[in-house]
Design a protein around this motif. Structure first.
Motif, PDB file in Angstrom:
ATOM      1  N   SER A 102       0.425  -4.179   5.731  1.00  0.00           N
ATOM      2  CA  SER A 102       1.976  -3.691   6.009  1.00  0.00           C
ATOM      3  C   SER A 102       2.352  -4.222   7.350  1.00  0.00           C
ATOM      4  O   SER A 102       1.493  -4.093   8.459  1.00  0.00           O
ATOM      5  N   CYS A 103       3.372  -4.350   7.661  1.00  0.00           N
ATOM      6  CA  CYS A 103       4.063  -4.895   8.863  1.00  0.00           C
ATOM      7  C   CYS A 103       5.473  -4.188   9.049  1.00  0.00           C
ATOM      8  O   CYS A 103       6.067  -3.713   8.306  1.00  0.00           O
ATOM      9  N   TYR A 104       5.939  -4.365  10.339  1.00  0.00           N
ATOM     10  CA  TYR A 104       7.122  -4.019  10.789  1.00  0.00           C
ATOM     11  C   TYR A 104       7.900  -4.753  11.782  1.00  0.00           C
ATOM     12  O   TYR A 104       6.869  -5.437  12.580  1.00  0.00           O
ATOM     13  N   GLU A 105       9.009  -4.775  11.799  1.00  0.00           N
ATOM     14  CA  GLU A 105       9.564  -5.473  12.994  1.00  0.00           C
ATOM     15  C   GLU A 105       9.324  -7.099  13.126  1.00  0.00           C
ATOM     16  O   GLU A 105       9.042  -7.571  14.225  1.00  0.00           O
ATOM     17  N   CYS A 106       9.035  -7.456  11.971  1.00  0.00           N
ATOM     18  CA  CYS A 106       8.741  -8.820  12.037  1.00  0.00           C
ATOM     19  C   CYS A 106       9.936 -10.054  11.697  1.00  0.00           C
ATOM     20  O   CYS A 106       9.918 -11.027  12.425  1.00  0.00           O
ATOM     21  N   THR A 107      10.845  -9.635  10.838  1.00  0.00           N
ATOM     22  CA  THR A 107      12.010 -10.109  10.578  1.00  0.00           C
ATOM     23  C   THR A 107      13.258  -9.911  11.228  1.00  0.00           C
ATOM     24  O   THR A 107      14.080 -10.641  11.882  1.00  0.00           O
ATOM     25  N   ALA A 108      13.394  -8.660  11.573  1.00  0.00           N
ATOM     26  CA  ALA A 108      14.358  -8.021  12.210  1.00  0.00           C
ATOM     27  C   ALA A 108      13.935  -6.544  12.783  1.00  0.00           C
ATOM     28  O   ALA A 108      13.155  -6.028  12.395  1.00  0.00           O
ATOM     29  N   LYS A 109      14.651  -6.300  13.812  1.00  0.00           N
ATOM     30  CA  LYS A 109      14.404  -4.808  14.575  1.00  0.00           C
ATOM     31  C   LYS A 109      14.512  -3.885  13.475  1.00  0.00           C
ATOM     32  O   LYS A 109      15.575  -3.752  12.626  1.00  0.00           O
ATOM     33  N   ASN A 110      13.400  -2.892  13.559  1.00  0.00           N
ATOM     34  CA  ASN A 110      13.597  -1.818  12.787  1.00  0.00           C
ATOM     35  C   ASN A 110      13.527  -1.806  11.276  1.00  0.00           C
ATOM     36  O   ASN A 110      13.751  -1.213  10.272  1.00  0.00           O
ATOM     37  N   PHE A 111      13.064  -3.018  10.941  1.00  0.00           N
ATOM     38  CA  PHE A 111      12.680  -3.397   9.432  1.00  0.00           C
ATOM     39  C   PHE A 111      11.152  -3.146   9.180  1.00  0.00           C
ATOM     40  O   PHE A 111      10.313  -3.678   9.763  1.00  0.00           O
ATOM     41  N   PHE A 112      10.909  -2.707   8.069  1.00  0.00           N
ATOM     42  CA  PHE A 112       9.516  -2.499   7.550  1.00  0.00           C
ATOM     43  C   PHE A 112       9.435  -3.664   6.500  1.00  0.00           C
ATOM     44  O   PHE A 112      10.380  -3.948   5.893  1.00  0.00           O
ATOM     45  N   GLY A 113       8.088  -4.355   6.633  1.00  0.00           N
ATOM     46  CA  GLY A 113       7.832  -5.164   5.732  1.00  0.00           C
ATOM     47  C   GLY A 113       7.584  -6.472   6.246  1.00  0.00           C
ATOM     48  O   GLY A 113       7.921  -6.718   7.610  1.00  0.00           O
ATOM     49  N   PRO A 114       6.746  -7.262   5.640  1.00  0.00           N
ATOM     50  CA  PRO A 114       6.290  -7.257   4.131  1.00  0.00           C
ATOM     51  C   PRO A 114       5.153  -6.365   4.125  1.00  0.00           C
ATOM     52  O   PRO A 114       4.466  -5.989   5.092  1.00  0.00           O
ATOM     53  N   THR A 115       4.578  -6.120   2.964  1.00  0.00           N
ATOM     54  CA  THR A 115       3.694  -5.269   2.671  1.00  0.00           C
ATOM     55  C   THR A 115       2.815  -5.810   1.194  1.00  0.00           C
ATOM     56  O   THR A 115       3.826  -6.128   0.527  1.00  0.00           O
ATOM     57  N   GLY A 116       1.677  -5.370   1.025  1.00  0.00           N
ATOM     58  CA  GLY A 116       1.074  -5.785  -0.298  1.00  0.00           C
ATOM     59  C   GLY A 116      -0.282  -5.383  -0.225  1.00  0.00           C
ATOM     60  O   GLY A 116      -1.160  -5.357   0.792  1.00  0.00           O
ATOM     61  N   ILE A 117      -0.716  -5.070  -1.623  1.00  0.00           N
ATOM     62  CA  ILE A 117      -2.110  -4.785  -1.935  1.00  0.00           C
ATOM     63  C   ILE A 117      -2.473  -5.493  -2.858  1.00  0.00           C
ATOM     64  O   ILE A 117      -1.816  -5.860  -4.075  1.00  0.00           O
ATOM     65  N   ILE A 118      -3.623  -6.001  -2.945  1.00  0.00           N
ATOM     66  CA  ILE A 118      -4.240  -6.903  -3.945  1.00  0.00           C
ATOM     67  C   ILE A 118      -4.339  -6.162  -5.144  1.00  0.00           C
ATOM     68  O   ILE A 118      -4.566  -4.859  -5.090  1.00  0.00           O
ATOM     69  N   GLU A 119      -4.067  -6.826  -6.129  1.00  0.00           N
ATOM     70  CA  GLU A 119      -3.859  -6.121  -7.607  1.00  0.00           C
ATOM     71  C   GLU A 119      -5.008  -5.179  -8.028  1.00  0.00           C
ATOM     72  O   GLU A 119      -4.706  -3.932  -8.321  1.00  0.00           O
ATOM     73  N   LYS A 120      -6.118  -5.594  -7.939  1.00  0.00           N
ATOM     74  CA  LYS A 120      -7.103  -4.548  -8.410  1.00  0.00           C
ATOM     75  C   LYS A 120      -7.375  -3.363  -7.681  1.00  0.00           C
ATOM     76  O   LYS A 120      -8.007  -2.511  -7.775  1.00  0.00           O
ATOM     77  N   GLU A 121      -6.677  -3.205  -6.514  1.00  0.00           N
ATOM     78  CA  GLU A 121      -6.710  -2.179  -5.764  1.00  0.00           C
ATOM     79  C   GLU A 121      -5.409  -1.125  -5.639  1.00  0.00           C
ATOM     80  O   GLU A 121      -5.141  -0.239  -4.834  1.00  0.00           O
ATOM     81  N   ARG A 122      -4.389  -1.469  -6.495  1.00  0.00           N
ATOM     82  CA  ARG A 122      -3.090  -0.913  -6.592  1.00  0.00           C
ATOM     83  C   ARG A 122      -3.459   0.298  -7.253  1.00  0.00           C
ATOM     84  O   ARG A 122      -4.266   0.443  -8.388  1.00  0.00           O
ATOM     85  N   GLY A 123      -2.349   1.386  -7.183  1.00  0.00           N
ATOM     86  CA  GLY A 123      -2.686   2.746  -7.760  1.00  0.00           C
ATOM     87  C   GLY A 123      -3.642   3.641  -7.228  1.00  0.00           C
ATOM     88  O   GLY A 123      -3.850   4.697  -7.617  1.00  0.00           O
ATOM     89  N   LYS A 124      -4.151   3.394  -5.873  1.00  0.00           N
ATOM     90  CA  LYS A 124      -5.022   4.417  -5.291  1.00  0.00           C
ATOM     91  C   LYS A 124      -4.327   5.076  -4.040  1.00  0.00           C
ATOM     92  O   LYS A 124      -4.949   5.579  -3.282  1.00  0.00           O
ATOM     93  N   SER A 125      -3.010   4.973  -3.841  1.00  0.00           N
ATOM     94  CA  SER A 125      -2.387   5.326  -2.596  1.00  0.00           C
ATOM     95  C   SER A 125      -2.777   4.514  -1.438  1.00  0.00           C
ATOM     96  O   SER A 125      -2.336   4.935  -0.121  1.00  0.00           O
ATOM     97  N   ILE A 126      -3.314   3.230  -1.575  1.00  0.00           N
ATOM     98  CA  ILE A 126      -3.458   2.556  -0.308  1.00  0.00           C
ATOM     99  C   ILE A 126      -2.316   1.988   0.305  1.00  0.00           C
ATOM    100  O   ILE A 126      -1.953   1.989   1.444  1.00  0.00           O
ATOM    101  N   GLY A 127      -1.374   1.603  -0.655  1.00  0.00           N
ATOM    102  CA  GLY A 127      -0.109   1.148  -0.414  1.00  0.00           C
ATOM    103  C   GLY A 127       0.757   2.243   0.560  1.00  0.00           C
ATOM    104  O   GLY A 127       1.381   1.949   1.375  1.00  0.00           O
TER     105      GLY A 127
END
Length: 160
Positions: free
Chosen positions: A80-105
């Motif tokens: 997960s990242c923040y303040e990459c495209t604009a100030k005070n913006f969250f994103g991008p973020t991503g979890i590989i598909e097989k790890e989704r649904g575990k609260s990692i995101g």
């Protein structure tokens, strides 16, 4: 896609979730360090997109680096990242598909939002949201009216 607004003073506590993920899934969460820049950006490009890899590249130009990763052993499984495209913006973020649904995101999201709070913001913007319901449920984010036209409106498309 719309942008969303998050109130940073009322974020959920992720302490227990992070502890459980470390103990049961062997997942740790941390900021990567400068020598890992190419590893992280190449991973993001491989699993997500070159546009997101470009944003991660910007995260590495910040001190502290405005990116968090989730890893198991030597494998990155999310970011997960923040303040990459604009100030005070969250994103991008991503979890590989097989790890989704575990609260990692969820942990990655809240770590980045807490970093924005530490910068002094009371609210944060989640830009160009896909999963609106996820952000509503996880951090009580609300859609910003009229935000279909946002900082991404003139973005060049990669046609290759």
């Amino acid at each position: 896609m719309n942008d969303m607004l998050v109130r940073l003073v009322s974020l959920p506590d992720i302490t227990n979730t992070e502890k459980v993920l470390k103990e049961k899934e062997q997942v740790i969460f941390r900021r990567p360090i400068a020598p890992e820049k190419s590893i992280v950006t190449q991973w993001v490009c491989k699993y997500f997109s070159s546009n997101w890899a470009d944003e991660v590249d910007v995260a590495f130009s910040r001190i502290p680096i405005s990116c968090f990763i989730a890893q198991r052993g030597q494998e990155i499984i999310g970011f997960s990242c923040y303040e990459c495209t604009a100030k005070n913006f969250f994103g991008p973020t991503g979890i590989i598909e097989k790890e989704r649904g575990k609260s990692i995101g969820k942990v990655l999201l809240i770590k980045a939002l807490l970093a924005l709070k530490e910068l002094g913001y009371g609210y944060a913007i989640i830009g160009g949201v896909g999963p609106v319901e996820y952000y509503q449920k996880t951090v009580n984010a609300i859609v910003i009216d009229g935000s279909q036209v946002s900082v991404y409106q003139h973005m060049l498309k990669n046609n290759s």
